[in-house]
Design a protein around this motif. Sequence first.
Motif, PDB file in Angstrom:
ATOM      1  N   LEU A 118       0.865  -1.173   0.000  1.00 43.76           N
ATOM      2  CA  LEU A 118       0.000   0.000   0.000  1.00 43.76           C
ATOM      3  C   LEU A 118       0.904   1.227   0.000  1.00 43.76           C
ATOM      4  O   LEU A 118       1.521   1.558   1.010  1.00 43.76           O
ATOM      5  N   VAL A 238      -6.734   4.582  -3.198  1.00 41.03           N
ATOM      6  CA  VAL A 238      -5.496   3.967  -2.725  1.00 41.03           C
ATOM      7  C   VAL A 238      -4.563   3.699  -3.903  1.00 41.03           C
ATOM      8  O   VAL A 238      -5.005   3.368  -5.007  1.00 41.03           O
ATOM      9  N   TYR A 240      -1.339   1.300  -4.915  1.00 34.89           N
ATOM     10  CA  TYR A 240      -0.734   0.069  -4.424  1.00 34.89           C
ATOM     11  C   TYR A 240       0.074  -0.611  -5.512  1.00 34.89           C
ATOM     12  O   TYR A 240      -0.014  -0.281  -6.696  1.00 34.89           O
TER      13      TYR A 240
END
Length: 333
Positions: A118, A238, A240
């Motif tokens: 992440l 997010v 990642y």
Amino acid sequence: MNCWNNVIGIRGLCDPETPSSGLYINDLTGISMSDLDSGVNEEDKTAYTLIQRKIDQAANMIQAESLAYLYNRWNYLTSSWDGQVGFWPQQLEALGSSAVWRGIGVRYRQADYIAVTLTAVNLLVNYTGTVNVLVYDLITGNVLETIPVTTVAGTPSRLVVNKKFTSNGQMLNLAFLYNATAVNSYQTGLYPVYGCGGCSRGSRWQNNVLERTIEIPTTGAVIEQNISGGSWTGGLSVEYQVACSFESLLCAHIGQLGYPLLYKAGMLIVKEMEFSKRLNGIISYNRERNAQLVEYYQQQYDAYMSRYFEQAYMPDTGCFSCRQRVRQVSRIP
């Protein structure tokens, strides 16, 4: 959590944990806490600090040596894929608070040895304060990480995280969620849809990864079976990376690596004493013996590692595959 933590124990700690391997560094022939205290340097200050540092160093060395060895016998995919999930439309539309965990799910297609890193968390909500973004394992319902994000209503917030989550040969099914009970947010989709603030799709496949919007009622466990839907990421985005992970493979074999780690750490500890800058009677007296111990530990380490390489189960998956050796035979007519 690092799977190498607490594989080797140290006797004599005030609040000791039982090591997963059942092995203690103090039980090695030639390891004496009082002798180590006599030779420890200023940086370590105590024998316990020195031992822990050398156990960590030994774990890193075993990983590097194992990878170099297995490169000759197995194909190992080192390529990775970077992704971003959750995009804000050109025109924001409100999404009200609700008693749900809201956010994004990332599930790998099959059981393999991978790592999901992440990289960063972005959050745009109509709320000022701290919003905790939690990383859940949707198989077990366990919280793997808590990431506090400071938000200002209507203003994007970005936090660099760089946290790694490994599969260790199992399915990897992660969710990045926040409690939306008291947090108003916005209708944000998985991917950019320009000129259409109300357009969304709840899931998509990207490079063997299922990305999806998720809502789970706050009244139950945060697991796959309790997903109640979800059309929006609720302002969450997010960044990642997915990559094959040799570290993950070794973690799955950690039960077979206790003795190699014990002897490698012992060798490094005794070497530290052999070349200690503290010249006293104990260090001078033990110098020859320490050289012999290093040789003995090395022999034991080599024997246990050879046994590991002979017996360890090596997967044939998307990340690892047996390297075919081609032998050419010339025939003379």
